[in-house]
Each structure stands twice: as structure tokens, then as C-alpha cells.
Enzyme design. Structure first.
Site, short mmCIF file in Angstrom:
data_model
loop_
_atom_site.label_atom_id
_atom_site.label_comp_id
_atom_site.label_asym_id
_atom_site.label_seq_id
_atom_site.Cartn_x
_atom_site.Cartn_y
_atom_site.Cartn_z
N LEU A 66 -51.46 26.63 80.58
CA LEU A 66 -51.54 28.19 80.88
C LEU A 66 -51.63 28.55 82.29
O LEU A 66 -51.55 29.69 82.54
CB LEU A 66 -52.98 28.41 80.41
CG LEU A 66 -53.22 28.23 78.91
CD1 LEU A 66 -54.27 27.08 78.67
CD2 LEU A 66 -53.97 29.50 78.30
N ASN A 104 -53.77 53.44 76.28
CA ASN A 104 -54.88 53.35 77.11
C ASN A 104 -55.93 54.25 77.12
O ASN A 104 -57.21 53.85 77.08
CB ASN A 104 -53.81 53.18 78.47
CG ASN A 104 -53.05 51.97 78.74
OD1 ASN A 104 -53.07 51.06 77.86
ND2 ASN A 104 -52.22 52.05 79.53
N ASN A 120 -51.93 41.42 74.81
CA ASN A 120 -52.92 41.69 75.73
C ASN A 120 -54.29 41.07 75.26
O ASN A 120 -54.74 41.47 74.18
CB ASN A 120 -53.22 42.96 75.94
CG ASN A 120 -52.13 43.56 76.99
OD1 ASN A 120 -51.00 43.65 76.61
ND2 ASN A 120 -52.27 44.04 78.03
N LYS A 152 -42.14 34.91 83.50
CA LYS A 152 -42.75 34.12 82.34
C LYS A 152 -41.34 34.01 81.44
O LYS A 152 -41.21 32.92 80.81
CB LYS A 152 -43.58 34.96 81.51
CG LYS A 152 -44.93 34.99 82.18
CD LYS A 152 -45.76 33.66 82.42
CE LYS A 152 -46.30 33.34 81.21
NZ LYS A 152 -47.21 31.95 81.18
N THR A 197 -56.90 29.53 92.19
CA THR A 197 -56.44 30.53 92.93
C THR A 197 -57.53 31.59 92.98
O THR A 197 -58.52 31.53 92.37
CB THR A 197 -55.22 31.40 92.59
OG1 THR A 197 -55.59 31.82 91.07
CG2 THR A 197 -54.11 30.19 92.41
N TYR A 243 -43.55 39.69 87.06
CA TYR A 243 -44.24 39.01 86.03
C TYR A 243 -43.52 38.36 84.93
O TYR A 243 -43.47 37.24 84.42
CB TYR A 243 -45.50 39.53 85.99
CG TYR A 243 -46.26 38.82 84.64
CD1 TYR A 243 -46.82 37.56 84.73
CD2 TYR A 243 -46.62 39.41 83.40
CE1 TYR A 243 -47.66 36.93 83.73
CE2 TYR A 243 -47.38 38.96 82.17
CZ TYR A 243 -47.76 37.56 82.72
OH TYR A 243 -48.55 36.69 81.33
N ASP A 267 -52.35 21.63 92.28
CA ASP A 267 -51.35 22.76 92.25
C ASP A 267 -50.12 22.22 91.01
O ASP A 267 -49.80 21.01 91.12
CB ASP A 267 -50.59 22.99 93.44
CG ASP A 267 -49.52 24.19 93.46
OD1 ASP A 267 -49.10 24.62 92.56
OD2 ASP A 267 -49.49 24.83 94.59
N ILE A 268 -49.88 22.95 90.10
CA ILE A 268 -48.77 22.44 89.27
C ILE A 268 -47.47 22.43 89.90
O ILE A 268 -46.59 21.47 89.36
CB ILE A 268 -48.70 23.21 87.81
CG1 ILE A 268 -48.43 24.72 88.30
CG2 ILE A 268 -50.04 23.23 87.05
CD1 ILE A 268 -47.89 25.62 87.01
N TYR A 310 -52.96 55.12 85.00
CA TYR A 310 -51.74 55.08 85.25
C TYR A 310 -50.91 55.95 84.44
O TYR A 310 -51.09 55.95 83.26
CB TYR A 310 -50.82 53.92 85.47
CG TYR A 310 -51.55 52.55 85.99
CD1 TYR A 310 -52.34 52.91 87.27
CD2 TYR A 310 -51.16 51.28 85.72
CE1 TYR A 310 -52.89 51.71 88.04
CE2 TYR A 310 -51.62 50.11 86.61
CZ TYR A 310 -52.65 50.40 87.82
OH TYR A 310 -52.94 49.54 88.55
N THR A 334 -46.10 35.30 77.04
CA THR A 334 -46.71 36.46 76.66
C THR A 334 -45.60 37.49 75.99
O THR A 334 -44.36 37.14 76.07
CB THR A 334 -46.87 37.39 78.07
OG1 THR A 334 -46.97 38.83 77.98
CG2 THR A 334 -45.45 36.95 79.23
N ASP A 335 -45.95 38.40 75.37
CA ASP A 335 -44.95 39.26 74.74
C ASP A 335 -44.25 40.21 75.60
O ASP A 335 -43.35 40.81 75.33
CB ASP A 335 -45.79 39.98 73.65
CG ASP A 335 -46.99 41.10 74.18
OD1 ASP A 335 -47.13 40.89 75.45
OD2 ASP A 335 -47.10 42.00 73.58
N GLU A 336 -44.62 40.09 76.95
CA GLU A 336 -44.12 41.00 78.08
C GLU A 336 -42.71 40.69 78.14
O GLU A 336 -41.52 41.28 78.74
CB GLU A 336 -44.96 41.24 79.00
CG GLU A 336 -46.34 41.56 78.69
CD GLU A 336 -47.13 42.04 80.03
OE1 GLU A 336 -46.55 42.32 80.95
OE2 GLU A 336 -48.42 41.97 80.00
#
Ligand code: NAD
Ligand code: TYD
Length: 373
Positions: A78, A278, A208, A183, A33, A179, A56-57, A236, A130-132
Site C-alpha cells: 500500500l 462533492n 475513494n 499508479k 512520510t 498521481y 523506504d520501499i 473546487y 486506485t480506480d483513478e
């Protein structure tokens, strides 16, 4: 099989495995991609134990064919759509690749491994997350307080935390962005395949990452590039959101250890013990780029431009990765100042890579090379 190996973290994992394990045959499966770039793997592309496959998976039949043909027993997954801002604009692509793609791989692995005479023995499906997925933590110490624990890499000057709580492996999932929702969903599918069918799975949730070969849409490479070109730096909100940063090679090292020694069905959090606001990172980046380019230090501080906040912007992420340290002996090896210096130098030394990626030229090149395959 390593999926997403042409991306940022994947390319570091592929490089580590190809160089460290000549006895393995590494199959890099990537759709290429916008985020996939084979220039990330130039130094290993001719190694005899490495093969790239553009696929493509989500293409289930292709995944089954590949796994059968190559007798795949280990999968490090990944491949994903990875950028929060894109997920806000186009959530469907995230559900497709992150959820359906992961399910397609799981089902393909199950089908192939069910046919093996020794079943799942020696097989492993390792999903990188991810930790998100855990949502956002409170930022109840805006000025920072000393960290309650320390590690080798974080024993440097800056070691503050900005809240009282941390993400642990049993923290309840509470994703906010498309996102992180995608996940989270993929993590649940991976665990469901263990709990339902006994598939030998592992999930890790990492903070991150930063370092070479990261696509310059993410904070650190985008800002390095903009400072270099003296373009505005879009911060932001107030710039007070906190992230826990880990040098990408430390993540790759953790993946190696967990792939080989991690316990099946266990989850490991991977983090840098390295919280930063940030705006503080942005100032470090400005000072570092200016110094390395021979500009007066801080000369470019006026590039900072506060813009409308990201929708649903998570306030703080902070990982407690002591399980990984206590059980498998992993710790981050680089202090942040050292990692940032290496990273800025890399982007400044690799202008061609940066220019190709920002102009989109790399896409044309690989489109032509792989058209019809
Ligand atoms: P990236 O966007 O740089 O790379 C993703 C790669 O996946 C690209 O090479 C892309 O071509 C490939 N890909 C996308 N869709 C595909 C598909 N349908 N089929 C095959 N390949 C496809 O991402 P990254 O930052 O290297 O992240 C890699 C993984 O690590 C992701 O699963 C991400 O969720 C996770 N992660 C990233 C971070 C981070 O800070 N970047 C932190 C924790 C976890
Ligand atoms: P990003 O690199 O997109 O990672 P993530 O959203 O997965 O944490 O962003 C890191 C932080 O930087 C996040 O709080 C959003 C912020 N940010 C900006 O302020 N400006 C930007 O242009 C970008 C890309 C991110």
C-alpha cells in the site's frame, strides 16, 4: 509484509490482519512520510505478532534483507504518495515512490522467492491501486438517475448514478493526474512481473475511501476539521464532480478476502456502489458536524467557498465491482449515511489525533523516536 501500514488504509489493514491472524507475523514497512503516523496503530503496537520497521520501499537492498530475514511470502503493498493535489505540485516524488518503489519491491520479492526450494508456491504479491488509473467517466446525468443494480450497502435512500458507464476491470487505462499516472505505471509493472517471470501477483483498483485516520488533506477529513473550526471549505470548481465512496474498513475486508481467495493475475475492482457529487457530500458533512456539536443544523453552510478548480480535475469516478461480489462474495457492509456518521463522530472524539496531525507535532515526535534508525 504490509507496506504503508502507518497510513490511512494501511493502518486498517494492519489492524485487521494482526487481530484476525495470530498465526501470521505482520511486518509493517513504512517510511513515515508526512502521511505515516504510528498513532494510527497504538491499539495493536504491543501485539506479539506485529513488528514495525521504518524503511523506504525504494531501498532495494533493505527490502531484500527484510524479506530474507523475515522469510516473507506474502506482500500487501500500500505504500505510496496518495494525494492528487500534491502530485500536481511535486510529480517527481510520486514517480519515485509509486513507480520505482513498487519496482524495487517486485524485484526484491522475485530475487528472494527465486531462491526458495518450492519457488513461488504459497507466495503472493498483492498491489493496492486506485480506480483513478482508468481516467474520468462522463457525467451525462447531472441530476442523477436510479442505479442499474444495487447491493446491500447501497439499498438506502440515496442510490443514484450520474452517468451511463462504469469502470470495469478491462476498462482501458487513461490516467490524467501525475498521481494516477504513477499508479497506472506501477500497476503495469506488477502485471509485467507476472507475465514475464510468473510472479504470483494480484492488483485491485479501489474507489475513494473515507473513515478514521485519514490525513486531513483529503476532502472528507479536511472538511470535517474545517467545519469544526469554522474555517472556509474550499470547493473546487462547481462542486459537481462525482466520486464513489467506500468506508475504509470495507476496503480492508475486501483486501483480506482477495489476499486469501483471489485468483493470481486477476484484477478486482472495489467500489461502494455509492456515487456522490462533492457538494452534496459537503452538505451532509456540515449537517452532521453541526448536529453532533449541538449547533443549529446547517448553520455552517456559509463556510462553503467556491475556489479555482483543480487542474485536470476528473469529472466522475464510478466502479462496477460486481466481479468481486459474484466471484468472492464481497459487498460493502455500511450504508454511506451510517459510515459518515461514524466517521464524523470519530474525528470529533479524536481531537488530539487531529490537532497533532494538523499542527505537525506527530512528525517531530516520530523523527526523534526513529532518528538514526
Ligand atoms: P496514505 O497517504 O494515507 O498512506 C501512505 C503510507 O505510505 C504512509 O504511511 C507513508 O508513510 C507510506 N509511504 C510513502 N512513501 C513511502 C516509501 N517510499 N516507503 C515506505 N513507505 C512509504 O495513503 P492511503 O490513502 O492509505 O492509500 C494507501 C494505498 O491505497 C495507496 O497505494 C493508494 O494509492 C491506494 N488507494 C487509496 C485510496 C484512497 O481513497 N485513499 C483509494 C484507492 C487506492
Ligand atoms: P480527494 O479527497 O483529494 O480525493 P481524489 O482527488 O483522489 O478523488 O478529493 C475528492 C474530491 O473532492 C475531488 O473531486 C476533489 C474535491 N476537493 C475539493 O473540492 N476541495 C478540496 O479541498 C479537496 C481536498 C478536494
Amino acid at each position: 509484509m504490509i507496506t504503508g501500514g502507518a497510513g490511512f488504509i494501511g493502518s486498517h489493514v494492519v489492524r485487521l490482519f494482526v487481530n484476525k491472524y495470530p498465526q501470521y507475523h505482520i511486518l509493517n514497512v513504512d517510511k513515515l512520510t508526512y502521511a505515516g503516523n504510528l498513532a494510527n496503530l497504538k491499539d495493536i503496537e504491543d501485539k506479539p505478532n506485529y513488528t514495525f520497521v521504518k524503511a523506504d520501499i525504494c531501498d532495494f537492498d533493505r527490502m531484500v534483507d527484510l524479506m530474507k530475514k523475515e522469510n516473507v511470502t506474502g506482500i500487501i503493498h500500500l505504500a505510496a504518495e496518495s494525494h492528487v493535489d500534491r502530485s500536481i505540485r511535486d510529480p517527481f516524488t510520486f514517480a519515485r515512490t509509486n513507480v520505482m518503489g513498487t519496482l524495487s519491491l517486485l524485484q526484491a520479492a522475485k530475487l528472494c522467492w527465486d531462491e526458495r526450494p518450492d519457488g513461488y508456491e504459497g507466495c503472493r504479491f498483492y498491489h493496492i491501486s486506485t480506480d483513478e488509473v482508468y481516467g474520468a467517466l462522463e457525467l451525462n446525468h447531472p441530476e442523477g438517475i436510479p442505479a442499474p443494480y444495487s447491493t446491500t450497502a447501497s439499498s438506502g435512500e440515496h442510490h443514484a448514478v450520474y452517468g451511463d458507464d462504469f469502470f470495469l476491470e478491462d476498462t482501458r487505462y487513461n490516467p490524467h493526474s501525475p498521481y494516477s499516472a504513477s499508479k497506472a505505471s506501477s500497476d503495469h509493472f506488477v502485471r509485467a512481473f507476472h507475465d514475464t517471470y510468473g510472479l504470483p501477483t494480484i492488483v485491485t483498483n479501489c474507489s475513494n475511501n473515507y473513515g478514521p485516520y485519514q490525513f486531513p488533506e483529503k476532502l472528507i477529513p479536511l472538511f470535517i476539521n474545517n467545519i469544526r473550526k469554522r474555517k472556509p471549505l474550499p470547493v473546487y470548481g462547481k462542486g459537481d464532480n462525482v466520486r464513489d465512496w467506500l468506508y475504509v474498513e470495507d476496503h480492508a475486508r475486501a483486501i483480506d478476502i482477495i489476499f486469501h481467495k483471489g485468483e493470481v493475475a486477476r484484477t478486482y475492482n472495489i467500489g461502494g456502489f455509492n456515487e456522490w457529487k462533492n457538494i452534496d457530500i459537503i452538505k451532509v458533512l456540515i449537517n452532521t458536524v453541526d448536529r453532533l456539536l449541538g449547533r443549529a443544523e446547517g448553520e455552517d453552510l456559509d463556510l462553503i467557498t467556491y475556489v479555482t478548480d483543480r487542474a485536470g480535475h476528473d469529472k466522475r469516478y464510478a466502479i462496477d465491482s460486481r466481479r468481486l461480489k459474484d466471484e468472492l462474495g464481497w459487498e460493502p457492509s455500511l450504508q454511506f449515511e451510517e459510515g459518515i456518521e461514524k466517521t464524523v463522530r470519530w474525528y470529533l472524539d479524536n481531537e488530539t489525533w487531529l490537532e497533532n496531525v494538523t499542527s505537525g507535532d506527530y512528525l517531530k515526535y516520530y523523527d526523534e523516536m526513529y532518528r538514526g534508525r
